[in-house]
Structure formats: C-alpha cells, structure tokens
Design a protein around this motif. Structure first.
Motif, PDB file in Angstrom:
ATOM      1  N   LEU A 194      -3.419   4.085  -9.743  1.00 21.66           N
ATOM      2  CA  LEU A 194      -4.212   4.092  -8.503  1.00 21.66           C
ATOM      3  C   LEU A 194      -3.293   4.256  -7.289  1.00 21.66           C
ATOM      4  O   LEU A 194      -3.554   5.065  -6.398  1.00 21.66           O
ATOM      5  N   HIS A 195      -2.198   3.494  -7.277  1.00 22.38           N
ATOM      6  CA  HIS A 195      -1.245   3.545  -6.168  1.00 22.38           C
ATOM      7  C   HIS A 195      -0.684   4.961  -6.010  1.00 22.38           C
ATOM      8  O   HIS A 195      -0.582   5.482  -4.900  1.00 22.38           O
ATOM      9  N   THR A 196      -0.346   5.577  -7.135  1.00 26.59           N
ATOM     10  CA  THR A 196       0.248   6.910  -7.091  1.00 26.59           C
ATOM     11  C   THR A 196      -0.773   7.956  -6.639  1.00 26.59           C
ATOM     12  O   THR A 196      -0.504   8.740  -5.724  1.00 26.59           O
ATOM     13  N   TYR A 254       6.824  -4.721   4.326  1.00 21.91           N
ATOM     14  CA  TYR A 254       6.213  -5.064   5.614  1.00 21.91           C
ATOM     15  C   TYR A 254       4.863  -4.375   5.767  1.00 21.91           C
ATOM     16  O   TYR A 254       3.881  -4.974   6.196  1.00 21.91           O
ATOM     17  N   SER A 255       4.841  -3.077   5.392  1.00 22.21           N
ATOM     18  CA  SER A 255       3.647  -2.260   5.598  1.00 22.21           C
ATOM     19  C   SER A 255       2.429  -2.846   4.888  1.00 22.21           C
ATOM     20  O   SER A 255       1.321  -2.836   5.430  1.00 22.21           O
ATOM     21  N   ALA A 256       2.627  -3.370   3.676  1.00 20.80           N
ATOM     22  CA  ALA A 256       1.504  -3.920   2.916  1.00 20.80           C
ATOM     23  C   ALA A 256       0.896  -5.113   3.664  1.00 20.80           C
ATOM     24  O   ALA A 256      -0.324  -5.256   3.736  1.00 20.80           O
ATOM     25  N   TRP A 293      14.487   1.862  -0.618  1.00 17.99           N
ATOM     26  CA  TRP A 293      13.987   2.445   0.642  1.00 17.99           C
ATOM     27  C   TRP A 293      12.466   2.404   0.693  1.00 17.99           C
ATOM     28  O   TRP A 293      11.875   2.190   1.754  1.00 17.99           O
ATOM     29  N   HIS A 294      11.809   2.606  -0.477  1.00 14.22           N
ATOM     30  CA  HIS A 294      10.342   2.548  -0.528  1.00 14.22           C
ATOM     31  C   HIS A 294       9.880   1.149  -0.101  1.00 14.22           C
ATOM     32  O   HIS A 294       8.927   0.999   0.650  1.00 14.22           O
ATOM     33  N   LEU A 295      10.586   0.137  -0.575  1.00 16.64           N
ATOM     34  CA  LEU A 295      10.211  -1.243  -0.256  1.00 16.64           C
ATOM     35  C   LEU A 295      10.589  -1.627   1.165  1.00 16.64           C
ATOM     36  O   LEU A 295       9.925  -2.458   1.785  1.00 16.64           O
ATOM     37  N   GLN A 352       1.062  -5.618   6.887  1.00 17.37           N
ATOM     38  CA  GLN A 352       0.424  -5.062   8.091  1.00 17.37           C
ATOM     39  C   GLN A 352      -0.959  -4.517   7.725  1.00 17.37           C
ATOM     40  O   GLN A 352      -1.929  -4.728   8.443  1.00 17.37           O
ATOM     41  N   THR A 353      -1.038  -3.825   6.584  1.00 13.80           N
ATOM     42  CA  THR A 353      -2.312  -3.273   6.130  1.00 13.80           C
ATOM     43  C   THR A 353      -3.340  -4.377   5.905  1.00 13.80           C
ATOM     44  O   THR A 353      -4.511  -4.238   6.222  1.00 13.80           O
ATOM     45  N   LEU A 354      -2.894  -5.494   5.338  1.00 14.34           N
ATOM     46  CA  LEU A 354      -3.815  -6.605   5.093  1.00 14.34           C
ATOM     47  C   LEU A 354      -4.124  -7.377   6.383  1.00 14.34           C
ATOM     48  O   LEU A 354      -4.865  -8.343   6.368  1.00 14.34           O
ATOM     49  N   LYS A 358      -9.018   2.741   1.841  1.00 13.13           N
ATOM     50  CA  LYS A 358      -8.009   3.351   0.958  1.00 13.13           C
ATOM     51  C   LYS A 358      -6.646   2.726   1.181  1.00 13.13           C
ATOM     52  O   LYS A 358      -5.867   2.518   0.247  1.00 13.13           O
ATOM     53  N   LYS A 359      -6.370   2.419   2.461  1.00 12.13           N
ATOM     54  CA  LYS A 359      -5.109   1.756   2.768  1.00 12.13           C
ATOM     55  C   LYS A 359      -5.064   0.368   2.126  1.00 12.13           C
ATOM     56  O   LYS A 359      -4.019  -0.096   1.687  1.00 12.13           O
ATOM     57  N   LEU A 360      -6.212  -0.286   2.089  1.00 15.24           N
ATOM     58  CA  LEU A 360      -6.285  -1.608   1.469  1.00 15.24           C
ATOM     59  C   LEU A 360      -5.936  -1.488  -0.017  1.00 15.24           C
ATOM     60  O   LEU A 360      -5.215  -2.323  -0.569  1.00 15.24           O
TER      61      LEU A 360
HETATM   62  C1  HEM Z   1       7.302  -0.211  -8.600  1.00 14.21           C
HETATM   63  C2  HEM Z   1       6.992   0.780  -7.886  1.00 14.21           C
HETATM   64  C3  HEM Z   1       6.351   0.724  -6.520  1.00 14.21           C
HETATM   65  C4  HEM Z   1       6.222  -0.308  -5.625  1.00 14.21           C
HETATM   66  C5  HEM Z   1       6.697  -1.736  -5.752  1.00 14.21           C
HETATM   67  C6  HEM Z   1       5.528   0.223  -4.471  1.00 14.21           C
HETATM   68  C7  HEM Z   1       5.197  -0.504  -3.356  1.00 14.21           C
HETATM   69  C8  HEM Z   1       4.559  -0.004  -2.249  1.00 14.21           C
HETATM   70  C9  HEM Z   1       4.111  -0.773  -1.135  1.00 14.21           C
HETATM   71  C10 HEM Z   1       4.248  -2.276  -0.982  1.00 14.21           C
HETATM   72  C11 HEM Z   1       3.546   0.084  -0.239  1.00 14.21           C
HETATM   73  C12 HEM Z   1       2.946  -0.257   1.122  1.00 14.21           C
HETATM   74  C13 HEM Z   1       1.456  -0.252   1.054  1.00 14.21           C
HETATM   75  C14 HEM Z   1       0.822  -0.354   2.402  1.00 14.21           C
HETATM   76  O1  HEM Z   1       1.326   0.215   3.368  1.00 14.21           O
HETATM   77  O2  HEM Z   1      -0.221  -0.987   2.517  1.00 14.21           O
HETATM   78  C15 HEM Z   1       3.636   1.397  -0.791  1.00 14.21           C
HETATM   79  C16 HEM Z   1       3.179   2.539  -0.155  1.00 14.21           C
HETATM   80  C17 HEM Z   1       3.215   3.792  -0.723  1.00 14.21           C
HETATM   81  N1  HEM Z   1       3.595   4.103  -2.017  1.00 14.21           N
HETATM   82 FE1  HEM Z   1       4.421   2.842  -3.334  1.00 14.21          FE
HETATM   83  N2  HEM Z   1       5.243   1.543  -4.672  1.00 14.21           N
HETATM   84  C18 HEM Z   1       5.725   1.882  -5.923  1.00 14.21           C
HETATM   85  C19 HEM Z   1       5.609   3.102  -6.547  1.00 14.21           C
HETATM   86  C20 HEM Z   1       5.063   4.233  -5.980  1.00 14.21           C
HETATM   87  C21 HEM Z   1       4.877   5.472  -6.666  1.00 14.21           C
HETATM   88  C22 HEM Z   1       5.233   5.754  -8.120  1.00 14.21           C
HETATM   89  C23 HEM Z   1       4.314   6.330  -5.777  1.00 14.21           C
HETATM   90  C24 HEM Z   1       3.918   7.737  -6.118  1.00 14.21           C
HETATM   91  C25 HEM Z   1       4.158   8.806  -5.581  1.00 14.21           C
HETATM   92  C26 HEM Z   1       4.164   5.632  -4.509  1.00 14.21           C
HETATM   93  C27 HEM Z   1       3.674   6.171  -3.336  1.00 14.21           C
HETATM   94  C28 HEM Z   1       3.436   5.466  -2.178  1.00 14.21           C
HETATM   95  C29 HEM Z   1       2.967   6.046  -0.933  1.00 14.21           C
HETATM   96  C30 HEM Z   1       2.671   7.523  -0.677  1.00 14.21           C
HETATM   97  C31 HEM Z   1       2.836   4.995  -0.028  1.00 14.21           C
HETATM   98  C32 HEM Z   1       2.372   5.091   1.427  1.00 14.21           C
HETATM   99  C33 HEM Z   1       0.884   4.998   1.440  1.00 14.21           C
HETATM  100  C34 HEM Z   1       0.301   4.616   2.741  1.00 14.21           C
HETATM  101  O3  HEM Z   1       0.922   3.875   3.510  1.00 14.21           O
HETATM  102  O4  HEM Z   1      -0.818   5.065   2.992  1.00 14.21           O
HETATM  103  N3  HEM Z   1       4.617   4.344  -4.677  1.00 14.21           N
HETATM  104  N4  HEM Z   1       4.244   1.332  -2.018  1.00 14.21           N
END
Ligand code: HEM
Ligand code: SF4
Ligand code: FES
Lengths: 227, 254
Positions: A73-75, A182-184, A175-177, A186-188, A13-15
């Motif tokens: 799927l990501h969401t 980095y996290s992505a 902040w999400h990025l 690390q996951t791979l 799932k992390k992948l």
């Molecule tokens: C353009 C928008 C977005 C980008 C570029 C983005 C990018 C990323 C990346 C690169 C990761 C790291 C994945 C990993 O650790 O393997 C991540 C994790 C995450 N994203 Fe997003 N994301 C976006 C939108 C969203 C949205 C809309 C949500 C919905 C709520 C979301 C929720 C999450 C969550 C909860 C994680 C952590 C998941 C985990 O590490 O298990 N993201 N995101």
C-alpha cells in the motif's frame, strides 16, 4: 462518518502514507533488535533463536501478512501520489529554488523509496524466500531444530558486491527516514508547536542509528569481525 | 544606504493567452535606481516597450504595499524574489547590482492557468473560500467582547493564520503545487475561534474537497511553502488542518 475520504481525498491518501510509514518504522525497530543479536558473537545461536521465535509465533506470522500488505500500500500509494503531484505543474520553471527553500531528501522521497524497494527485492530473495519457502540448512540444538539463517548471512556477506548494495540500501533508508519520520507525524497532525522539535530530534536520531546498525551487519561479516 | 543606478538584462516569460505557448524574451533596462521597487522597474520596462510600439508585459499588482497579494512573480527561481517574507512589490532594486540578469516567470501550477504573460488566474482560491472559508452567523448587534472570552494564545495563533493574503506563493513554491498552506491558514484562523467552531468539521471537509477538485497537488511536508510565504504562515497550520480533517473524517455525527 466520512470513511470514503480516506481513499478519495488528498489528506486521506496522505493518512495512509503516514500510518503505513509508522508501521514500517515499528517493524524496522523490531527487525533491527532481532538482527543485532548477531553481535553477541556466539556463532549465531542467540540470533537463530530469535529468528526461530519470529518464524513460529502465530501472532507474528499474522503481522507479517500485514507488513507485506502495508508495504505494498505504501509503495503503490506513494508512487501514485508522486505521479499525480508531478502532473499538477505541467509547465516547469526555468529556474527553480532548489535547496534554498527545502531539503533535497524531502523532495526525493519517491526515488529514495524506489531504491529501498529495489534493495528489498534482493534482500527478500536472500533471506525471506529461503527461510519461508525454498528451505534453508537446519541444525539441532538442545533438541530444537533451527534454520541456520546465521550461516546464510555469513555466506551472503562474503560477496563485496552484496555488501555494497546493502550499504547503499541502508543509506537510502536513512535519507527516506530523515524526511519520513517527521513527515508522518506532521501528516497525523501531531507535529504541532509543543512536540515539533522533539519529533524532529528523535527522527534524526532514529534515521541515523537504525540504518547505521543495519549497515554494520553485512560490513561486520565481510570484515570477519563476527564469526 | 548609498544610491546607485544599474543596467540590467531581464528574461521575461511572454505568453499571449492560456491557449498559446509562451517563451522567454530578453530585454535591457538602463539607469534603474537602487531605490526603486521591483514593480517600478517593470513599469520602466513597460513604458519603454510602449514607446517602441511593443506590447507591454501583463502582470498583477494592486496595493504595492505588501497586503493585497496580487504581485505574483517567480524571480530567479524564488516566489516573490529572494527576500524572506516579502512580496514582489516590497522587493527593492538595491538587491541587484549593475549588469545582473534576472529571470521572471509566472506562478506555475495547473490550478493557476496563465491569463497573459505573468498574470495568472487564481480564482481557484476564491472557490476554495466559497466552499467553507466563512462563518454563517446571523448578523445583529455586535455583542460585548467580554462575553466571548478567548485564550490569548489561541487569539494570537488565529491572528497569525489570518495574516494570509491569498497570494499563492505557497502553491508556486511547492514542488507538488499543493495549496495546503493557504487552506490550512484559512481553516485555522476560524477553527481557533469560538465563532468558527460550530462549522469546523464541514469547513475542513468542504474546503479540502474543493482544493482537490481544483487540481492542486497533495502535501508531502516538504516545507518550501513556509520558506516562501510573505506572511510567515507556519507549517503548524498544516498539522492543525490535518487534525481538523482527520477529526471530521472519523466523527460520528457527520
Ligand atoms: C522500510 C521501508 C520504508 C519505511 C520505513 C518508509 C517510511 C516512510 C515514512 C515514515 C514516510 C512519511 C509518510 C508521511 O509523510 O506521512 C514515507 C513516505 C514516502 N514513502 Fe516510504 N518508507 C519505506 C519504504 C518505501 C518504499 C519501498 C517506497 C516505494 C517507492 C516508498 C515511497 C514513499 C513515498 C513516495 C513517500 C512520500 C509520500 C508522501 O509524502 O505523500 N517508501 N515513507
Ligand atoms: S499561506 Fe502565505 S504564501 Fe500561501 S497564499 Fe497565504 S500568504 Fe500567500
Ligand atoms: S501589490 Fe499588493 S501585495 Fe504586492
């Protein structure tokens, strides 16, 4: 082969999160490049041409379907992992380590993602829906009919409220990025000894620059810096 | 370092067993020496409780020299207390001053149910090891060490991963209660060596499957585990476990 583990195991799932995350990062790069065409300050001609190309190229239209699928799927997977992980500690600590052992934004991916999602609903409604579905004002230049997305931007970004929300959306994205990039890797399994510092550096640069450029767009329109 | 004594207030989690709800109890301890270890300070409190005819606090400990991994305590929000790369038994009272209040909790994770007070059941870790954390080779005479050359770097990385003492601080510190640092250390130290290589794919698949089954959370690369690990196990092991697992996932021969 153990394909089923892609859907059943925690690492599988992390992948999914990592791969869809990297796809979204690539999308941001393209999106930012196209939109940055407004900074030519040419009344939007270069930008409208780029948008026209994106809207009419069949390969890009197919990727757009993929983009929506991956975003969903990501969401869904991200939020489902978040709630599952919450349930793994039924009794919480009275005192927790907080920022002493990790970064606040690394712990806040779900809330930052949700803010991005809320922003996206508004954003798609502003531009994607009129351009693809409900229709936009058009004009003809050198015999080609263009959607005037530029004029739509000018109109949208007169509103201080909209500009504020877009800026907040970009801050959430940054902040999400800051963690996600980095996290992505690390996951791979790629953030190992040799590449870790490179990935972290590129990640920080990307997380600052791309959202900054995005935020500069509504702000520039609002302040009449581009016409 | 100057020796001093102190009086402390302790807020300790008390819980009869896993079925009953627990709560915090407040205790006063007096005349604690700055040269005592944290566990010795708890011993003093327990003697006091016994004299008062009360139930002493149950807590795990064994070696008291930082190698067995038993002394699980979450102290003021930190696994094993505030010192980096230090187990509770190696934390010393010179960290504290007279009049301090210290909050002590058990490891909190669904996969580590409380047995009593501060003692938790970490047999989920044993079952993960049983699922693949070994090498099945027929014993015989040990062969000449030089017949199995191992790169220095790999030997060092393997040794560093093998330093994991299975204490569970990584799980306790992780906001997701994930056991990935532990599992990654156990997978890494074998996968890096030629003796462990033949079973590496099954090992990664089986240990992760058991980890998920035991009810640990999934890793989101937050990194609190690495910050709290008493043995300095690095996040790079998690990257390696991910590589091992993804490799096994898509391997044609399994
Ligand atoms: C353009 C928008 C977005 C980008 C570029 C983005 C990018 C990323 C990346 C690169 C990761 C790291 C994945 C990993 O650790 O393997 C991540 C994790 C995450 N994203 Fe997003 N994301 C976006 C939108 C969203 C949205 C809309 C949500 C919905 C709520 C979301 C929720 C999450 C969550 C909860 C994680 C952590 C998941 C985990 O590490 O298990 N993201 N995101
Ligand atoms: S990885 Fe570190 S914190 Fe986790 S069990 Fe091993 S020694 Fe303890
Ligand atoms: S009691 Fe053995 S490590 Fe602390």
């Amino acid at each position: 082969m153990n394909w089923n583990t892609l859907f059943s195991s925690s690492i599988g799932k992390k992948l999914q999160m990592g791969l869809t995350g990297i796809f979204l990062i690539l999308f941001l790069l393209v999106h930012c490049y196209i939109n940055a065409q407004i900074f030519w300050n040419d009344g939007g001609q270069k930008f409208n041409e780029a948008a026209h190309f994106m809207a009419n190229n069949p390969l890009i239209r197919i990727s757009e379907l993929g983009l929506f699928a991956f975003l969903i799927l990501h969401t869904v997977q991200g939020l489902s992992l978040y709630f599952k992980n919450k349930s793994k500690r039924t009794q919480s600590y009275k005192v927790s380590a907080g920022n002493a052992t990790s970064k606040w934004y690394s712990r806040s991916m779900a809330i930052l993602g949700t803010l991005i999602l809320l922003f996206l609903v508004m954003h798609l409604n502003h531009f994607w829906v009129p351009s693809r579905i409900t229709g936009l004002e058009t004009y003809t230049f050198n015999g080609v009919e263009y959607h005037n997305l530029y004029a739509k931007m000018q109109l949208q970004f007169k509103d201080a409220m909209v500009v504020t929300i877009y800026t907040l959306g970009c801050i959430s994205l940054a902040w999400h990025l800051m963690h996600g990039f980095y996290s992505a890797f690390q996951t791979l399994g790629l953030a190992s000894f040799k590449y870790k510092s490179l990935i972290k550096t590129v990640g920080i640069a990307f997380s600052v620059l791309i959202p900054l450029l995005f935020a500069a767009m509504p702000i520039a329109f609002f302040l009449d810096l581009i016409k | 370092m100057e020796h001093y004594t102190m009086n402390l207030t302790l807020k300790v989690w008390r819980q009869k067993n896993n079925n009953e709800k627990g709560s915090f109890e407040t205790y006063q301890v007096k005349g604690i020496s700055s040269e005592m270890s944290f566990l010795e300070m708890i011993d003093v409190l327990n003697e006091q409780l016994i004299v008062e005819g009360k139930e002493p606090i149950a807590f795990d400990h064994d070696c008291r020299e930082g190698i067995c991994g038993m002394c699980s305590m979450h102290i003021d929000g930190r696994a094993h207390g505030p010192w980096a790369q230090t187990t509770t038994c190696q934390l010393h009272m010179r960290q504290y001053k007279d009049g301090d209040t210290i909050v002590i909790e058990p490891w909190r994770a669904a996969a580590f149910p409380v047995i009593k007070d501060l003692a938790v059941d970490r047999s989920s870790f044993d079952r993960i090891i049983q699922a693949g954390g070994y090498v099945s080779i027929n014993t015989g005479n040990a062969q000449d060490a030089n017949s199995l050359p191992i790169e220095k770097q790999k030997a060092d990385d393997s040794f560093a991963a093998a330093a994991c003492i299975g204490c569970g601080a990584c799980v306790a510190a992780c906001p997701n209660a994930s056991a990935m640092l532990f599992v990654s250390a156990k997978v890494s130290h074998l996968a890096l060596l030629p003796q462990g290589a033949p079973e590496r794919k099954e090992r990664a698949l089986n240990m992760v499957a058991q980890m998920d089954k035991e009810g640990f959370g999934s890793c989101t690369n937050i990194g609190a585990c690495e910050a709290e690990c008493p043995k300095g196990i690095s996040l790079e092991n998690i990257a390696r476990l991910n590589r091992e697992y993804i490799g096994a996932m898509f391997a044609g021969d399994k």
